[in-house]
Structures are given as C-alpha cells and as structure tokens.
Write a protein that holds these residues in place. Structure first.
Motif, PDB file in Angstrom:
ATOM      1  N   GLY A 190      16.539   5.147  -7.630  1.00 36.67           N
ATOM      2  CA  GLY A 190      17.349   5.089  -8.852  1.00 36.67           C
ATOM      3  C   GLY A 190      18.747   4.585  -8.553  1.00 36.67           C
ATOM      4  N   LEU A 191      18.997   4.270  -7.290  1.00 35.06           N
ATOM      5  CA  LEU A 191      20.309   3.749  -6.885  1.00 35.06           C
ATOM      6  C   LEU A 191      20.215   2.332  -6.342  1.00 35.06           C
ATOM      7  CD1 LEU A 191      21.549   6.958  -5.047  1.00 35.06           C
ATOM      8  CD2 LEU A 191      22.630   5.969  -7.065  1.00 35.06           C
ATOM      9  N   MET A 192      19.014   1.947  -5.914  1.00 33.64           N
ATOM     10  CA  MET A 192      18.814   0.584  -5.406  1.00 33.64           C
ATOM     11  C   MET A 192      17.367   0.144  -5.658  1.00 33.64           C
ATOM     12  SD  MET A 192      19.014   1.654  -1.385  1.00 33.64           S
ATOM     13  CE  MET A 192      18.844   0.032  -0.728  1.00 33.64           C
ATOM     14  N   GLY A 193      17.180  -1.155  -5.847  1.00 30.72           N
ATOM     15  CA  GLY A 193      15.837  -1.673  -6.100  1.00 30.72           C
ATOM     16  C   GLY A 193      15.016  -1.702  -4.824  1.00 30.72           C
ATOM     17  N   LEU A 194      13.728  -1.351  -4.927  1.00 30.91           N
ATOM     18  CA  LEU A 194      12.870  -1.315  -3.735  1.00 30.91           C
ATOM     19  C   LEU A 194      11.523  -1.976  -4.018  1.00 30.91           C
ATOM     20  CD1 LEU A 194      13.631   2.378  -2.693  1.00 30.91           C
ATOM     21  CD2 LEU A 194      14.360   0.337  -1.454  1.00 30.91           C
ATOM     22  N   GLN A 195      11.022  -2.634  -2.983  1.00 26.52           N
ATOM     23  CA  GLN A 195       9.733  -3.332  -3.060  1.00 26.52           C
ATOM     24  C   GLN A 195       8.598  -2.346  -3.386  1.00 26.52           C
ATOM     25  OE1 GLN A 195       8.511  -4.551   0.786  1.00 26.52           O
ATOM     26  NE2 GLN A 195       6.893  -5.912   0.080  1.00 26.52           N
ATOM     27  N   ASN A 196       7.634  -2.789  -4.151  1.00 25.19           N
ATOM     28  CA  ASN A 196       6.437  -2.008  -4.534  1.00 25.19           C
ATOM     29  C   ASN A 196       6.732  -0.877  -5.522  1.00 25.19           C
ATOM     30  OD1 ASN A 196       4.570  -3.457  -3.007  1.00 25.19           O
ATOM     31  ND2 ASN A 196       5.083  -2.314  -1.159  1.00 25.19           N
ATOM     32  N   LEU A 197       7.991  -0.786  -5.964  1.00 24.86           N
ATOM     33  CA  LEU A 197       8.370   0.337  -6.820  1.00 24.86           C
ATOM     34  C   LEU A 197       9.105  -0.130  -8.076  1.00 24.86           C
ATOM     35  CD1 LEU A 197       9.694   2.890  -4.135  1.00 24.86           C
ATOM     36  CD2 LEU A 197       7.534   2.992  -5.358  1.00 24.86           C
ATOM     37  N   VAL A 198       8.711  -1.283  -8.617  1.00 23.73           N
ATOM     38  CA  VAL A 198       9.496  -1.828  -9.740  1.00 23.73           C
ATOM     39  C   VAL A 198       9.550  -0.855 -10.929  1.00 23.73           C
ATOM     40  CG1 VAL A 198       9.675  -3.720 -11.411  1.00 23.73           C
ATOM     41  CG2 VAL A 198       9.192  -4.215  -9.004  1.00 23.73           C
ATOM     42  N   PRO A 199       8.396  -0.414 -11.486  1.00 20.27           N
ATOM     43  CA  PRO A 199       8.505   0.520 -12.619  1.00 20.27           C
ATOM     44  C   PRO A 199       9.125   1.858 -12.210  1.00 20.27           C
ATOM     45  CG  PRO A 199       6.302  -0.429 -12.503  1.00 20.27           C
ATOM     46  CD  PRO A 199       6.992  -0.775 -11.222  1.00 20.27           C
ATOM     47  N   TYR A 200       8.807   2.326 -10.997  1.00 19.68           N
ATOM     48  CA  TYR A 200       9.371   3.600 -10.532  1.00 19.68           C
ATOM     49  C   TYR A 200      10.898   3.496 -10.453  1.00 19.68           C
ATOM     50  CZ  TYR A 200      10.057   7.780  -7.619  1.00 19.68           C
ATOM     51  OH  TYR A 200      10.472   8.998  -7.123  1.00 19.68           O
ATOM     52  N   CYS A 201      11.403   2.396  -9.863  1.00 16.35           N
ATOM     53  CA  CYS A 201      12.854   2.211  -9.801  1.00 16.35           C
ATOM     54  C   CYS A 201      13.432   2.221 -11.212  1.00 16.35           C
ATOM     55  CB  CYS A 201      13.218   0.899  -9.110  1.00 16.35           C
ATOM     56  SG  CYS A 201      13.041   0.936  -7.329  1.00 16.35           S
TER      57      CYS A 201
END
Ligand SMILES: NC(=O)c1ccc[n+]([C@@H]2O[C@H](COP(=O)([O-])OP(=O)(O)OC[C@H]3O[C@@H](n4cnc5c(N)ncnc54)[C@H](O)[C@@H]3O)[C@@H](O)[C@H]2O)c1
Length: 315
Positions: A190-201
């Motif tokens: 929730g503070l930075m974008g991460l691979q494989n986690l687009v909707p989760y982010c």
C-alpha cells in the motif's frame, strides 16, 4: 484545534485576513512537525484497554489470531470475527483457555447486511466496540492480466469494501461517545507498487486513502471527535502463509516477520495511538524519505537491485 479550523473556514480573503491565516498556518505546521519529532523520541504512553471491547476481523488465522490473543492478555473483551467457523473457534478456545474474555461470530465481512446484523448482535451481547481492527484480507498473487474478474471483485470486496461496511457499522457509536479506535491493515504493497500484486496493491493503497480521508473528515465534524484514533498498519512479508512464494535477495536484511512479532508491534502501536506504522519500522523511513523523494524511474532501479517480492502462484 477545532477552533482554529473554524477560524480558517471562511470565504473572507481580505489581505489582513490572509496574512493572519498564513502566519497561523506556518506556526501550527512548525508546531506539528516539532511535536512529531518529539513523539518519535518519546512516544505516547501505552493506553489501558482493560475491559474495552476489541472487535477483530479475520481472527481465524495469522496476524488476526495473534492480535486477538494479545488484546485478550491485556484484559480486553475480544470479539473474534471470521468467515471460517472452525478456525475462529480455535482462536476463541485459545483465548478462553488462557482465561481471557472472548466472543466469537461467524461473518462474511463482504456482506454488508451481515455486517450490520453482526454490529447489532455485538452491541446487545457485548456492548459498544471501542477498538475495531479491520484485518481480514486475501492476496491473489499473479500477473494482472491473468487475474479474473471474479478474483479482482472478491479482493476488492474483502480488502476494501468490507473495511467501509465495518466502519459504517461501528463508527456512529464511537462518534456518539467521542471514544474509539479504528485500525486498518494496509501493507508495504500500500506504499509501493509490486509485481504480481496489481489489484492487491490497489486495495491496500485504498485502505490508506480511506483511513486518511476518514481522519480528515472527522476533524471537520462540528462536534468533538478527538477521542477517536486511527492506526494504519503496513506490514512487510509476514509468515502466515498469505505470501506463498516470497523472493528475497538480502535475506538477513529483509527478514520475513513472524506473525507473533508482527502482532506485538501492531498492538503496541494501537496502545500508543500511532497513526501509521510499517512492520518492521525501517520500511517507513526508507519508503517515505528515500523511495518517494526520487523519480519513479530511479525508484524502479532500486527495486530491481533489492529484487524482493512475491513469485506468482495459482491458488
Ligand atoms: N501476511 C502478510 O505477509 C501480510 C503482509 C501485509 C499485509 N497483510 C495484511 O494483513 C491482514 C492479515 O493477513 P494474514 O497474513 O494474517 O492473513 P491470513 O490468511 O493468515 O488470515 C486471514 C483471515 O481472514 C479470514 N477471512 C478471509 N476472508 C474473509 C471474509 N470474507 N470474512 C471474514 N473473514 C475472512 C480468513 O478466514 C483468515 O482467518 C490482511 O489484510 C493482509 O492483507 C498481510
């Protein structure tokens, strides 16, 4: 502070008024910065929650279960809420076997009607909720284009919408009593974008947005709501099974956190009325003061260097 907000809330933009408001603003901003620095060195005392009602969602497993145990050990009446009756019962039994005070309810937090009915039942059985911990969450982990509509909708329903249903169910009584605390589980995602986690982010950024906007909105209430506190929690990888395939280049620097340790840190932050924390805390400063201050392209290079994240998996 309420009085100052009322003073500022005006359409009078005469030069004298503007100068006065500007001077006040500079003074108050500096005061708040100094206060934050002071609080960093000398945090609030831990508050006493003996006898308080703490409702936690997702108590059947992981961080939720560990938080439930810790709040009960502090003398709180813990309301355990989970969609899974068996695992929730286990948590309930663990608390009561330690002679803690617990209640258990099965509820799918995505169902707004069920959440409102839960609130009514809890009010009758236990009383008004003093601390609401919106913890239940899921994390599908795969490339965005492989995530189905159903998976994305369910993720948003649990990780985002359920937060709002529970707040709508329990906040009114908190406002009425000018007493309460809302805790939300965001994430480093929730503070930075991460691979494989687009909707989760997206869902965890949303949680932070909801909490921030709610805190701002309550400050603007005509009545005193200063007794209602907010804590947003942003954990790194916690060893609960939620993150199934962690990938960490510097294992000794970025250790996976055990759920017991995460719960210790979160409960301590709640007791001290901390507004936002990361678990572990080093990420807070690393992300706020390094990652966010440099251009996105430079940040992406740093992310590549640390090569830390989650591998995709199917379930
Ligand atoms: N574990 C991590 O690495 C990590 C990292 C950052 C943030 N978080 C966040 O922390 C929170 C807890 O994570 P965890 O690892 O303890 O999860 P977990 O999977 O161990 O436990 C989640 C619990 O939520 C319950 N739940 C799921 N859907 C529900 C629903 N619709 N209604 C009611 N209960 C439901 C599950 O039954 C389970 O008991 C989540 O919001 C998660 O996103 C976890």
């Amino acid at each position: 502070m309420k009085l100052l907000e009322k003073i500022f809330r005006t359409h009078d933009n005469s030069p004298l008024r503007l100068i006065r408001d500007l001077l006040w603003t500079i003074l108050l901003v500096n005061y708040e910065i100094l206060r934050s620095i002071y609080k960093w060195f000398i945090p609030n005392e831990r508050k006493d929650i003996r006898g308080e009602v703490v409702l936690i969602t997702g108590t059947g497993h992981g961080i939720g279960r560990e938080m439930a145990l810790r709040f009960a050990r502090l003398g709180a009446k813990v309301v355990c809420v989970d969609i899974n009756p068996q695992s929730n019962e286990e948590t309930y039994n663990m608390i009561t076997s330690e002679l803690g005070y617990a209640f258990k309810y099965v509820c799918d937090v995505t169902d707004r009607t069920a959440v409102m009915a839960l609130a009514e039942k809890v009010r009758k059985d236990v009383g008004d909720v003093d601390i609401l911990v919106n913890n239940a969450g899921i994390m599908p982990c795969k490339p965005f284009l492989q995530q189905t509509e159903q998976e994305i909708r369910l993720l948003m329903d649990i990780n985002v919408n359920a937060n709002m249903w529970l707040i709508q169910a329990f906040l009114p009584a908190m406002v009425e009593r000018n007493h309460g605390h809302i805790v939300a589980m965001s994430s480093i995602a929730g503070l930075m974008g991460l691979q494989n986690l687009v909707p989760y982010c997206g869902s965890k950024y949303a949680v932070r947005g909801i909490m921030e906007a709610l805190a701002i909105e309550l400050r603007c209430e005509p009545r005193d709501t200063s007794g209602i506190k907010f804590t947003t929690v942003c954990p790194y990888i916690v060893n609960t099974g939620l993150c199934k395939k962690p990938r960490i280049r510097f294992q000794s620097l970025m250790k996976v956190v055990e759920p017991e340790d995460a719960a210790d840190i979160i409960v301590d932050a709640v007791l001290r009325d901390s507004l936002e924390i990361t678990v572990p805390s080093i990420f807070y400063y690393a992300i706020r003061f390094a990652y966010r201050l440099i251009p996105f392209t430079a940040a992406a290079i740093i992310i590549n260097f640390f090569d830390s994240g989650l591998e995709a998996h199917d379930d």
